[in-house]
Design a protein around this motif. Sequence first.
Motif, short mmCIF file in Angstrom:
data_model
loop_
_atom_site.label_atom_id
_atom_site.label_comp_id
_atom_site.label_asym_id
_atom_site.label_seq_id
_atom_site.Cartn_x
_atom_site.Cartn_y
_atom_site.Cartn_z
N LYS A 1 41.35 21.59 59.45
CA LYS A 1 42.77 21.30 59.21
C LYS A 1 43.64 22.56 59.33
O LYS A 1 44.85 22.51 59.09
CB LYS A 1 42.96 20.67 57.83
CG LYS A 1 42.39 19.26 57.70
CD LYS A 1 42.69 18.67 56.34
CE LYS A 1 42.13 17.26 56.21
NZ LYS A 1 42.86 16.28 57.05
N LEU B 1 42.28 16.63 47.41
CA LEU B 1 42.39 16.73 48.86
C LEU B 1 43.84 16.63 49.31
O LEU B 1 44.30 17.40 50.17
CB LEU B 1 41.56 15.62 49.51
CG LEU B 1 41.63 15.53 51.04
CD1 LEU B 1 41.11 16.81 51.69
CD2 LEU B 1 40.83 14.33 51.54
N GLU B 2 44.58 15.69 48.73
CA GLU B 2 45.99 15.50 49.08
C GLU B 2 46.80 16.75 48.76
O GLU B 2 47.62 17.21 49.58
CB GLU B 2 46.55 14.31 48.31
CG GLU B 2 48.02 14.01 48.62
CD GLU B 2 48.55 12.84 47.81
OE1 GLU B 2 49.77 12.60 47.86
OE2 GLU B 2 47.75 12.16 47.14
N LEU B 3 46.56 17.34 47.59
CA LEU B 3 47.31 18.53 47.19
C LEU B 3 46.96 19.74 48.06
O LEU B 3 47.84 20.51 48.45
CB LEU B 3 47.03 18.84 45.72
CG LEU B 3 47.62 17.88 44.69
CD1 LEU B 3 47.08 18.20 43.30
CD2 LEU B 3 49.14 17.95 44.70
N VAL C 1 35.47 17.01 49.42
CA VAL C 1 36.82 17.56 49.58
C VAL C 1 36.79 18.74 50.57
O VAL C 1 37.60 18.82 51.50
CB VAL C 1 37.40 18.03 48.23
CG1 VAL C 1 38.71 18.80 48.44
CG2 VAL C 1 37.64 16.84 47.31
N THR D 1 45.80 19.76 51.13
CA THR D 1 46.35 19.54 52.47
C THR D 1 47.85 19.77 52.49
O THR D 1 48.40 20.36 53.44
CB THR D 1 46.04 18.12 52.95
OG1 THR D 1 44.62 17.90 52.91
CG2 THR D 1 46.52 17.90 54.37
N LYS D 2 48.53 19.33 51.45
CA LYS D 2 50.00 19.43 51.39
C LYS D 2 50.47 20.84 51.05
O LYS D 2 51.41 21.36 51.67
CB LYS D 2 50.53 18.45 50.34
CG LYS D 2 52.04 18.47 50.16
CD LYS D 2 52.47 17.49 49.08
CE LYS D 2 53.98 17.55 48.84
NZ LYS D 2 54.39 16.59 47.76
N ALA E 1 44.43 18.61 39.64
CA ALA E 1 44.02 17.26 40.07
C ALA E 1 42.87 16.79 39.22
O ALA E 1 41.98 17.58 38.87
CB ALA E 1 43.61 17.28 41.54
N ALA F 1 40.27 12.80 45.42
CA ALA F 1 41.27 12.32 46.38
C ALA F 1 42.61 13.03 46.18
O ALA F 1 43.26 13.44 47.15
CB ALA F 1 41.45 10.81 46.23
N ILE F 2 43.00 13.20 44.91
CA ILE F 2 44.25 13.92 44.62
C ILE F 2 44.11 15.38 45.02
O ILE F 2 45.04 15.98 45.58
CB ILE F 2 44.62 13.78 43.13
CG1 ILE F 2 44.96 12.34 42.80
CG2 ILE F 2 45.79 14.70 42.78
CD1 ILE F 2 45.20 12.08 41.31
N LYS G 1 36.22 17.58 54.16
CA LYS G 1 37.40 16.93 54.74
C LYS G 1 38.50 17.94 55.05
O LYS G 1 39.39 17.67 55.85
CB LYS G 1 37.91 15.83 53.82
CG LYS G 1 37.01 14.60 53.78
CD LYS G 1 37.57 13.51 52.90
CE LYS G 1 36.65 12.28 52.90
NZ LYS G 1 36.56 11.65 54.23
N CYS G 2 38.44 19.11 54.43
CA CYS G 2 39.44 20.15 54.70
C CYS G 2 39.11 20.96 55.96
O CYS G 2 39.97 21.67 56.49
CB CYS G 2 39.56 21.09 53.51
SG CYS G 2 40.45 20.39 52.10
#
Length: 214
Positions: free
Chosen positions: A74, A42-44, A67, A46-47, A35, A39-40, A70-71
């Motif tokens: 979760k 975090l998305e990766l 990051v 999480t996914k 990334a 933002a990318i 925000k994780c």
Amino acid sequence: MAKNLNIIVADDHPMLLKGLTEELITNGYNVISTAENGAIALELITKLNPDIALLDIEMPLLDGFEVIKKCEGKGLKTKFIILTTHKGSRFVYKAKTLNISGYLLKDEPFIEIQNCINAIKNGNTYFSTTFNTVFETEISPELEKMKRLSPSERTIVRLIAQGNSSKDISESLYISLRTVQKHRTNILNKLDLESNLESLSVWANNHKDIILSL
């Protein structure tokens, strides 16, 4: 083996990102994605829920610390390694308060990343020698000084760190300006600071992250 771990790498410098990714892959590590901003990343994370996320601190949109925050909550298995150029106490303290497994400097040899990953695989943490030195010599002594302050004095130091003047503090705490000045004098003595108008404000600004976390 540690090389079976799934890894995500995030850095906003394309050449550094490419170089680190290629170095990891060449040494047999399984880099599943990269990334170029927070933002990318975090998305990766999480996914894909990787075993390890290697994050730069300063990235567009979200920095590495944001990051990680925000994780939280979760339910991810991901362990975080901060890879940075920053050696300052502000960054070291902030990293220490987060749930990270490693803090490495970019100018260190690749073997340090390998050592860190191996430590994480074995359930341990791994921090740069510089990180530990900064914490022990620059941060721990200031934490000890803060313990000398009374609850009222800590409140005033916190307000000073937030940029409030003595007049602001007087009004927000409903105490006289003279009382604030008396507290400031006592705080200067307890913190072993020079008795001048600016020394406490300078100290509070330099240790803002420590002060606001207490």
